[in-house]
Design an enzyme around this catalytic site. Sequence first.
Site: not given
Length: 525
Positions: A86, A181, A183
Amino acid sequence: MTENIHKHRILILDFGSQYTQLVARRVRELGVYCELWAWDVTEAQIRDFNPSGIILSGGPESTTEENSPRAPQYVFEAGVPVFGICYGMQTMAMQLGGHVEASNEREFGYAQVEVVNDSALVRGIEDALTADGKPLLDVWMSHGDKVTAIPSDFVTVASTESCPFAIMANEEKRFYGVQFHPEVTHTRQGMRMLERFVRDICQCEALWTPAKIIDDAVARIREQVGDDKVILGLSGGVDSSVTAMLLHRAIGKNLTCVFVDNGLLRLNEAEQVLDMFGDHFGLNIVHVPAEDRFLSALAGENDPEAKRKIIGRVFVEVFDEEALKLEDVKWLAQGTIYPDVIESAASATGKAHVIKSHHNVGGLPKEMKMGLVEPLKELFKDEVRKIGLELGLPYDMLYRHPFPGPGLGVRVLGEVKKEYCDLLRRADAIFIEELRKADLYDKVSQAFTVFLPVRSVGVMGDGRKYDWVVSLRAVETIDFMTAHWAHLPYDFLGRVSNRIINEVNGISRVVYDISGKPPATIEWE
């Protein structure tokens, strides 16, 4: 010699994203050690850390602003793989010759990106295929700015209609950037992408496992303290319990645990701690009954913050007194974990406003010259729990809901009295018991009872009673930063209420808290 479990390591540079600690936890879950540092590190610090790869986190700033954070230029000269997430991708693009523009529309939420070129980062990874056989990935976007031109030596790997450069790569230099993202769980293949980067591209082995972490911690404790004596404040919470077990394995009887019973614990908690650690595991425990001392100090105090500080101060006083009674103690052990280290580090990414003061041992006794032993300071909470299981601690104890350091001192609203604590303990035990019986305990993130200093009229038999009110609180959350109130079944709540009112003499009314966070906090005080 134990194996060097820090040999392969990832450096994560933090640009301020709320997800940055989650990135680190994901890397650890892959069996690889990593550390989280502020973005403005020096070349010397990076060289000294000697990472196998570097991850640039997301962040709330705009790369188009003049003074926005930038990665140290050495990151791109160190000769190791770099993964920008990002904001991390945007600063990578800008610093290496690309272009970033502020977008009129924030892209937030689910998106599907189409893989248009081959890359080691996503090769063989897909959620679906287009009609012409190109891989599609379901991802979670959260950005305002977007890359409008990638550096000349990069290629576009994936795109969406609104985000032409969703993934970019320079395969030769092993630089990768993603505008989403990986994660978070909403990016369905995110863990596979992180694994591809960490394990394959950076070639890190899975050395960071619970058993190896224990062996490493035991060896380091022995090396640090030798034959010296160590003292630990044991609360029965996860961190101090796992610290106690690690130290016991490392130095045996040279560890003395001080258990301060402050009168603010859950029902039968003191007995359970003493039975488990003293009788079952054979630790050397000093039990200090201090209920009267804590309640006397709290008498007349209504302010939540003042109560927290009183409880912390009295704990330190009691602990210091006990420590001074012991001979030849050279070391103080604490259950500091990695998020504590991150939060206390002076970070250029800025500090969150303090909502509540954190309760912890206030430091070393002034009269004592002791060193500090912190065997958990590299570990996240989920890692501490896994290590606890490996050390033989019971699952129910390691995975029970969070309990505040000041205990019932902040779950009795207003002034804390023994009468109130005793009523609250019994009511809370009924609530937790019923949650377990209904198989709801592990379905909520945290559940507890709050004592309200309010009397309410009730009816018992032919008579009226004028007794106290308690509130039940149960929430569902992933990170405890935000939370939803748990929609527990009405018949379940009715059963809990009936039991509390009938079995706890002194409580006439039970209410259920349906406030989310925000605007409310999870705890009432």
